[in-house]
Design a protein around this motif. Structure first.
Motif, mmCIF file in Angstrom:
data_model
loop_
_atom_site.group_PDB
_atom_site.id
_atom_site.type_symbol
_atom_site.label_atom_id
_atom_site.label_comp_id
_atom_site.label_asym_id
_atom_site.label_seq_id
_atom_site.Cartn_x
_atom_site.Cartn_y
_atom_site.Cartn_z
ATOM 1 N N UNK A 9 52.547 32.449 31.751
ATOM 2 C CA UNK A 9 52.953 32.920 33.170
ATOM 3 C C UNK A 9 52.357 32.403 34.368
ATOM 4 N N UNK A 10 52.727 32.787 35.362
ATOM 5 C CA UNK A 10 52.341 32.009 36.565
ATOM 6 C C UNK A 10 51.047 32.683 37.024
ATOM 7 N N UNK A 11 50.232 31.669 37.346
ATOM 8 C CA UNK A 11 48.859 31.865 37.511
ATOM 9 C C UNK A 11 48.639 32.580 39.072
ATOM 10 N N UNK A 12 47.839 33.732 38.986
ATOM 11 C CA UNK A 12 48.048 34.426 40.480
ATOM 12 C C UNK A 12 46.784 35.358 40.388
ATOM 13 N N UNK A 13 46.375 35.762 41.633
ATOM 14 C CA UNK A 13 45.367 36.536 41.718
ATOM 15 C C UNK A 13 45.752 38.002 41.590
ATOM 16 N N UNK A 14 44.908 38.961 41.342
ATOM 17 C CA UNK A 14 45.637 40.471 41.106
ATOM 18 C C UNK A 14 45.824 41.029 42.544
ATOM 19 N N UNK A 15 45.259 40.545 43.538
ATOM 20 C CA UNK A 15 45.718 41.319 44.750
ATOM 21 C C UNK A 15 46.198 40.023 45.662
ATOM 22 N N UNK A 16 46.816 40.631 46.848
ATOM 23 C CA UNK A 16 47.503 39.786 47.696
ATOM 24 C C UNK A 16 46.297 38.793 48.633
ATOM 25 N N UNK A 17 45.392 39.544 48.990
ATOM 26 C CA UNK A 17 44.606 38.876 49.725
ATOM 27 C C UNK A 17 44.060 37.479 49.195
ATOM 28 N N UNK A 18 43.643 37.670 48.047
ATOM 29 C CA UNK A 18 43.054 36.519 47.339
ATOM 30 C C UNK A 18 44.124 35.353 47.210
ATOM 31 N N UNK A 19 45.467 35.835 46.890
ATOM 32 C CA UNK A 19 46.285 34.960 46.798
ATOM 33 C C UNK A 19 46.858 34.240 48.434
ATOM 34 N N UNK A 20 46.673 34.799 49.198
ATOM 35 C CA UNK A 20 46.727 34.387 50.767
ATOM 36 C C UNK A 20 45.708 33.618 50.873
ATOM 37 N N UNK A 21 44.247 33.817 50.561
ATOM 38 C CA UNK A 21 43.307 32.948 50.862
ATOM 39 C C UNK A 21 42.827 31.700 49.652
ATOM 40 N N UNK A 22 43.214 32.091 48.734
ATOM 41 C CA UNK A 22 42.785 31.068 47.757
ATOM 42 C C UNK A 22 43.747 30.633 46.779
ATOM 43 N N UNK A 23 45.112 30.744 46.948
ATOM 44 C CA UNK A 23 46.161 30.290 46.122
ATOM 45 C C UNK A 23 46.858 29.258 46.724
ATOM 46 N N UNK A 24 46.807 28.000 46.581
ATOM 47 C CA UNK A 24 47.242 26.847 47.326
ATOM 48 C C UNK A 24 48.872 26.729 47.101
ATOM 49 N N UNK A 25 49.466 27.373 46.222
ATOM 50 C CA UNK A 25 50.931 27.623 45.775
ATOM 51 C C UNK A 25 51.617 28.840 46.276
#
Length: 361
Positions: free
Chosen positions: A281-297
């Motif tokens: 499944x799709x790589x992601x962080x458990x919280x939005x703040x981390x996705x916003x800061x550290x997920x380039x996709x």
């Protein structure tokens, strides 16, 4: 309580406007790149080498004036190189890998096909936001299934058998000896067929509910002519619940399901006690703040979610609505444990888009 309006910074506003213009240009480029893929322009330029608009028109049978404007757009967008002295346009080796070579790990052009297929979804979105009810995959038309199939081709064709399956505990040995395998949400069947070719003693069944994907899977199966594979419409022939399956695979399926708890429970009921489930499944962080800061996709994935994945996951009135980034490792561990699974392991193998989990009863 009084409020103070922040003072507008003209320079920041200008930068924001410029960025908005770039995003508009990128949206236009998706459609025009889709046209280039559909009419074979990129492949023809690759084969011809540096080409003028007249040469490309002659090779493709298309109107020179339209091709000339398209070529200029593509050069301005950085997808084609331009040589002023000869008035010729060309592809770099890197652009060729991304736009033409379906065997390359960098191939991404089919994303334009998938994007173009979503045009009808835009008109539905205002109603979707008001009602909460999304669109099933089939409502996007066959182009979406085709684009997603090609977009997800590389891993099942070149990495699944050689690099991913060997990381699973005892699975390769079982497949070599002869096992019952179910690919749930098999899509066009590319992963299913590649596994079946590698392990002829095992029996493989693909389960799918999208009519467009089923049609592509059956067409692919006919071309491959593998006797150990069958394709099932899961609405008519669901996954068995008699603990008879040795190995289950799902590739980017759980987050799309309106009822992921039911899907996971069905997989648990199908697996033998000693069986295994490979869940990608799709790589992601458990919280939005981390996705916003550290997920380039993240921007791409949230956008695709609103257009496709969340829409599918909310296509039933009581859909769970995980969305593209919603089945992160914490959610996956909790949901599989709730269904009765006792073993959960993240594989070392991963790529820019996906994480892979070995889950066992």
């Amino acid at each position: 309580m009084s409020t103070t309006n922040p003072t507008l910074d003209p320079e920041k506003a200008q930068r924001f406007a410029a960025r908005t213009g770039q995003q508009l240009a990128a949206a236009m480029n998706c459609y025009l790149s889709y046209v280039g893929c559909d009419l074979g322009f990129y492949d023809t330029i690759r084969d011809l080498g540096p080409s003028t608009s007249t040469q490309l028109a002659a090779a493709t049978g298309c109107h020179e004036r339209w091709i000339r404007e398209w070529l200029r757009h593509q050069a301005c967008n950085g997808q084609l190189e331009y040589e002023q002295d000869s008035d010729q346009f060309s592809l770099t080796p890197e652009a060729t890998a991304v736009l033409c070579d379906e065997d390359s790990p960098f191939y991404f052009a089919s994303g334009f096909t998938a994007f173009a297929a979503l045009r009808s979804a835009v008109d539905r979105l205002p109603s979707t936001f008001r009602t909460g009810l999304g669109m099933r995959y089939d409502e996007h038309g066959p182009g979406c299934a085709c684009g997603i199939e090609k977009l997800n081709n590389y891993i099942p064709r070149f990495e699944l058998v050689s690099s991913i399956l060997p990381q699973l505990d005892g699975v390769v040995e079982r497949l070599q000896a002869g096992a019952n395998v179910a690919d749930v949400g098999c899509g066009a069947g590319i992963a299913l067929l590649n596994m079946a070719r590698a392990f002829p003693k095992s029996t493989f069944v693909g389960y799918e509910i999208s009519s467009h994907a089923l049609a592509r899977a059956r067409n692919n199966l006919e071309s491959w002519a593998l006797p150990n594979v069958s394709i099932c419409d899961a609405r008519e022939m669901p996954l068995p619940n008699n603990r008879s399956i040795d190995f289950v695979t799902t590739f980017d399926v759980v987050h799309d399901s309106p009822y992921p708890e039911r899907l996971i429970a069905d997989i648990y009921a199908a697996l033998r006690p000693e069986g295994s489930w490979l869940c990608s499944d799709i790589r992601s962080f458990p919280n939005f703040a981390d996705n916003l800061a550290d997920n380039p996709s993240a921007a791409l994935m949230y956008g695709f979610s609103v257009m496709v994945c969340l829409s599918s996951a909310m296509s039933e009135p009581d859909g769970r609505g995980l969305g593209t980034l919603g089945f992160n490792i914490e959610v996956a561990q909790q949901m599989t444990a709730d269904a009765g699974f006792s073993q959960f392991r993240k594989l070392e193998y991963e790529n820019a888009i996906n994480s892979y989990y070995e889950i066992r009863p």
